[in-house]
Design an enzyme around this catalytic site. Structure first.
Site, PDB file in Angstrom:
ATOM      1  N   ASP A  39       0.811  -1.222   0.000  1.00 30.07           N
ATOM      2  CA  ASP A  39       0.000   0.000   0.000  1.00 30.07           C
ATOM      3  C   ASP A  39       0.849   1.280   0.000  1.00 30.07           C
ATOM      4  OD1 ASP A  39      -1.864  -2.030   0.588  1.00 30.07           O
ATOM      5  OD2 ASP A  39      -1.869  -1.539   2.724  1.00 30.07           O
ATOM      6  N   GLU A 209     -11.079  -1.145  -3.302  1.00 31.08           N
ATOM      7  CA  GLU A 209     -10.367  -0.389  -2.269  1.00 31.08           C
ATOM      8  C   GLU A 209      -9.265   0.438  -2.925  1.00 31.08           C
ATOM      9  OE1 GLU A 209      -9.030  -3.643   0.108  1.00 31.08           O
ATOM     10  OE2 GLU A 209      -7.392  -4.171  -1.240  1.00 31.08           O
TER      11      GLU A 209
END
Length: 327
Positions: A39, A209
């Protein structure tokens, strides 16, 4: 004898120049840093590139974040524990997906924490603040900035977008839902849009997401991750809109696995070299043959546009990118 010595010295100088040129063009390689990370948030502060990733491990071990800085996208310096739970007392695990921005003389790190599953749990999206990009970041509010589930969106994977008019937005959401909201000037809450709503759902087709937004040539590019984060089908798609709240219609996938190189390529951020139309995508992926869902690494590759402004599919590589300083 003098002529032979001079010839030898000239030849030696040529060899050193060639070695120096080779070193200068040595690519970053992928992954760009050692260790299990995911991420990644990529930013430029001054003339330095920064990458802030999630520490990729079991949820109960995700209690800190490291940062990495580079003058050229190739040589990276690790800054350990730019944020950890000792500085945010309400966080106990699942410290995820940092988003970092600079405002005034402070640096703000937005994060997801505790993986809350309902409105009764303590957690969600928080904010930490520091005087320097390497931290240490400390809890800014003493509580979550957002600790509720709104429009079906789990409060995780926040991205902070500063528009050209100076307005800061937070775009976030898991569980297949994405919201956008306007941040207050001091980042301690949210302010309503002109229609009176505070949270607008902007979920495009196939969204899961990891939202990202940037502006290029007057258009708003909205990107997100699709598929399952532990699977090989994890990927990045995008849309283009005229405003930060869209509407956004899915155009297509631009980042995905290459079975010859790596799987599960997704949850990214982008870098635009100041004053240019040069773009890079920073993302995580899983090494070939790796079966542990938490074993992810941070990589970088070039991102290009066609004549119509569409993002061209990214070729993931083992080589990475060559050195690119900031003037």
């Amino acid at each position: 004898m003098w002529r032979a010595t001079r010839h030898f010295s000239f030849t030696l100088a040529l060899i050193f120049c060639a070695i120096g040129a080779m070193a200068q063009n040595q690519p970053s390689g992928n992954p760009i840093v050692p260790g299990w990370y995911a991420d990644p948030e990529a930013q430029i502060f001054g003339k330095t590139y920064w990458v802030y990733p999630t520490y990729s491990d079991k949820y109960n071990k995700q209690v800190f974040m490291d940062g990495f800085s580079s003058p050229d996208l190739v040589h990276w310096t690790k800054h350990e524990h730019v944020l950890d739970t000792s500085n945010v007392k309400w966080v106990r695990r699942a410290l995820w997906a940092p988003a970092v921005t600079h405002k005034g003389n402070k640096y703000y790190l937005f994060f997801g924490a505790n993986d809350i599953q309902n409105d009764n749990a303590v957690g969600g999206i928080g904010v930490a603040v520091a005087d320097k990009p390497q931290g240490p970041f400390k809890d800014y509010l003493g509580r979550p900035l957002l600790g509720k589930i709104i429009n079906g969106a789990q409060p995780i994977d926040q991205f902070v977008f500063k528009d050209t008019d100076g307005q800061y937005y937070m775009i976030y959401g898991g569980w297949g839902h994405c919201n956008i909201t306007k941040l207050k000037n001091d980042f301690n809450g949210f302010e309503p849009f002109s229609d009176g709503t505070t949270f607008k759902e902007i979920t495009p087709e196939s969204y899961v997401e990891g939202p990202v937004m940037f502006k290029r040539k007057g258009k708003y590019y909205f990107m997100w991750s699709e598929g399952g984060w532990t699977g090989p089908d994890y990927r990045v798609a995008y849309a283009i809109g005229d405003t930060p709240s869209g509407p956004f219609k899915r155009i297509g996938v631009i980042l995905k696995q290459d079975p010859a190189i790596a799987t599960g390529a997704g949850h990214h951020s982008v870098i635009n070299v100041p004053g240019t139309d040069e773009w890079y995508i920073v993302y995580h992926r899983r090494p070939l043959g790796e079966t542990d869902g938490n074993h992810r690494v941070v990589c970088i590759d070039k991102m290009n546009f066609d004549a119509d402004g569409n993002i061209q599919p990214v070729k993931i590589t083992n080589e990475g990118v060559i050195a690119r300083g900031i003037k």
